[in-house]
Enzyme design. Sequence first.
Site, PDB file in Angstrom:
ATOM      1  N   THR A 519      86.412  82.554  23.932  1.00 15.02           N
ATOM      2  CA  THR A 519      87.185  83.527  24.697  1.00 15.02           C
ATOM      3  C   THR A 519      88.118  82.797  25.673  1.00 15.02           C
ATOM      4  O   THR A 519      88.549  83.337  26.679  1.00 15.02           O
ATOM      5  CB  THR A 519      86.219  84.512  25.408  1.00 15.02           C
ATOM      6  OG1 THR A 519      85.349  85.056  24.422  1.00 15.02           O
ATOM      7  CG2 THR A 519      86.975  85.682  26.027  1.00 15.02           C
ATOM      8  N   HIS A 520      88.460  81.563  25.341  1.00 13.51           N
ATOM      9  CA  HIS A 520      89.344  80.786  26.208  1.00 13.51           C
ATOM     10  C   HIS A 520      90.786  81.033  25.824  1.00 13.51           C
ATOM     11  O   HIS A 520      91.440  80.187  25.204  1.00 13.51           O
ATOM     12  CB  HIS A 520      89.005  79.297  26.136  1.00 13.51           C
ATOM     13  CG  HIS A 520      87.551  79.024  26.328  1.00 13.51           C
ATOM     14  ND1 HIS A 520      86.909  77.932  25.794  1.00 13.51           N
ATOM     15  CD2 HIS A 520      86.597  79.716  26.989  1.00 13.51           C
ATOM     16  CE1 HIS A 520      85.623  77.980  26.137  1.00 13.51           C
ATOM     17  NE2 HIS A 520      85.407  79.047  26.859  1.00 13.51           N
ATOM     18  N   LEU A 521      91.253  82.219  26.170  1.00 10.01           N
ATOM     19  CA  LEU A 521      92.644  82.606  25.967  1.00 10.01           C
ATOM     20  C   LEU A 521      93.379  82.205  27.236  1.00 10.01           C
ATOM     21  O   LEU A 521      92.956  82.559  28.341  1.00 10.01           O
ATOM     22  CB  LEU A 521      92.724  84.119  25.753  1.00 10.01           C
ATOM     23  CG  LEU A 521      91.878  84.635  24.590  1.00 10.01           C
ATOM     24  CD1 LEU A 521      91.593  86.118  24.736  1.00 10.01           C
ATOM     25  CD2 LEU A 521      92.581  84.369  23.264  1.00 10.01           C
TER      26      LEU A 521
END
Lengths: 593, 240
Positions: A519-521
Amino acid sequence: MAIKKDKVDVVMVGLGWTGSIMGMELTEAGLSVLALERGDMRDTNTDTPYPKAVDELKYSVRGALFQDLSRETVTIRHTLSDVAVPYRQHGSFLLGDGVGGAGFHWNGMMYRNLPEELEMRTHHEQKYGKKFIPEDMTIQDHGVTYKELEPFYDFSEKVMAVSGKAGNLKGQIVPGGNPLEGERSDEFPTPPLQYQYSASLVEKAMRDVGYHPYPAPAANASQPFTNPYGVRIGPCNYCGFCENYGCYMYSKASPQTTILPVLLKRKNFEVRTKAQVIKVNLDASGKRATGVTYIDAQGREVEQPADLVLLTAFQTHNVRLLLLSGIGKPYDPVTGEGVVGKNFAYQYNGGINVVMPKGTQFNPFIGTGAGGVGMDDLNADQFDHGPLGFIGGASIRHVRYGGRPIKQAGTMPGEKVPSWGSEWKASVQDAYQRTLTIGMSGSVMAYRDCYLSLDPTYKDANGQPLLRMTLNWKENEGKMLTYIAGEMEKVGQAMNPEKVVKAVRKTGSSWDTRVYQSTHLTGGAIMGTTPKNSVVNKYLQSWDVPNVFVYGACAFPQNMGYNPTGLVTALAYHSAKAIREQYLKNPGPLVQA
Amino acid sequence: MSQDKEPRRRFLRQVLAIVPAASTLGGATTVAVSQAAMADSSEPGKARAYTPTYFTAAEWAFLNAAVDHLIPSDQYGAGALETGVPEFIDRQMETPYGAGKLWYMQGPFHPDSVPELGYQLSLVPRDIYRQGIAACNDWCSKNHGKVFAELDKAKQLDVLKMMDGGKISFETVPAKTFFNFMLGNTKEGYFADPMYGGNQKMGGWKMVGFPGARADYADWVDQYNVKYPYGPVSILGEKG
């Protein structure tokens, strides 16, 4: 608009990590602070006590703690010429929700940066020449250095009771830690988590091959700890239900276990839940925010005036809010003009699967979110990229997260096993106790055609346009991870395994949004040294509207191999200091454009 | 089927007393099996008696026949039938998940998008089963003269393999999509906590050696390469 509330000094959008940090800092400074949280109140004792907490179907499969996509999601396309379609089900990334946000159920991987990562353009141009960075790779310097951020990384770690071992203490290399790390002023607040059996084998193999393994820094406390706010954090018991779950041991750092017990009691702090901010309101000049408008639990529009507006929601929501509010010029990938939405990046992951001989007992259910062994020899620019033809590297780690059967009991790596039937059962049973994965979390650079914008077609439950992601993998990342996997295969072989199987996607394959990755956007509201190529300055203050500050990984000009939370929290504390010591005395731009 | 009517009547009374276990909002709630119902002893090697609420009798027959192939009972451990996977799937159809409430279901729909952009059909799980089962039975009737559940085991296996391989074409739902949902839900039912109706007697957890809801290994992390000696426990306190 019928309802207008009394003005507050500070209004914040979202009460996750950055909202909790800014809430503490600014209430301490005597300001009245209001957090507007879209989701519900969330509390360990109420929501995730043992044994309710350890329910794989409810939390990992049905995503009980994640954002309700039926009300709001994003749309995704690979290239500028595609039509973006909705991200209808959780897959590639798992959006958080509620008080605590994803900070309530993350793994707890808590890294600082390698110093060169904050100066990617300058560093690479100086070391490899100006031609080394391809033209369509729009990487930039952050505009702040590791040295400037060091005290704030340090404080964040103490708030979170991070477990680990220093490797570079005040310039001295100290055994047992990461010798490649940026210089630290202090030791970790709690000692490293114990290595599980698999981690002990990987650690030895890394050393034997000539790398420098170290205990992975984990916001899963290894022993009881009282943090600087007086909040007591418990010890991790290796339960194997970390990511996707609330921690019933109070040992995973979350806003709930580290900050909120104090913050929620402060008289000058208020949180309103089920309050979805839909717009930042600006005055006639467009250069000053007057507050925000939100939709309350009943669906009514409410105006909330404030002197300071902080966007402390997740990366996607912050960028979307800037676009919906007309703050800053939207980025146009064709002309290259504009800044809001620019430099959207992600994480490029792969793994080395190692199969040990029959009879090995890893007991994979003994798991933590972030405890294990890591190495940085192949991260950032810690190795010579000159002859290699790519930029970036990977944070390499073996962490055993658990042995949860629905999602973590796979078939034997490297074998063509049917996904059902007796053969499937045999393979799962065979693999369960004797396989491990060495994870490679690869950096993703910024590119001209990877960006965020508003979708022209799809809307959320309030009728507002969804955020649209345009992104695909590039050759640079493919080459990077292929090279690193080739090197790490040697580490696998050094373990005397039955076999080693590399799991790296083929260079040139499309981003598959069905499969969980990370979820490292990052990006979309990037920080920098000039309003010409960034949305916020080094204090995360909007260049266009100086009483608006934007927090989170949306500030990253490109993404590194490490997980983002260390930099996110350090930047927040760094900003808070500037607001308290400079801005409040003299509201206005903190950096001259 | 059991000849003994009294236990069955008692069981049905208990089934009516089912209490939802979850309390959070957001669509992950499900109808859980009451402890009393779980304590009711079923025959060894068989799941609890259960009457479906979503699936029709014909659909139920299909489901039972199909999951038996997906996870058979064999030398590696319990299978989908004896662990109550069909009961699990039926119960899931009555949850927000089953009704597609966890997904973004606004149109326009672009079902022909590239697979990497994920699920883009307008069908929810309940529909996928209803349409998929009907379409498969239709295909079986046309090609083999009987519906799926009435075919011999070898022919059933063939049909499943063809659906899995995308070699059969249905009008209402892609055969592979239907197969994937059924397989995914089967594995969920096999491995989820028993309170959801499947993994009965923790047969799924025993197959793989997972201790279930114990979730406390502080005393075990430094015991390298030793066999963990304890069987599984469930969230509601069943011991395996």
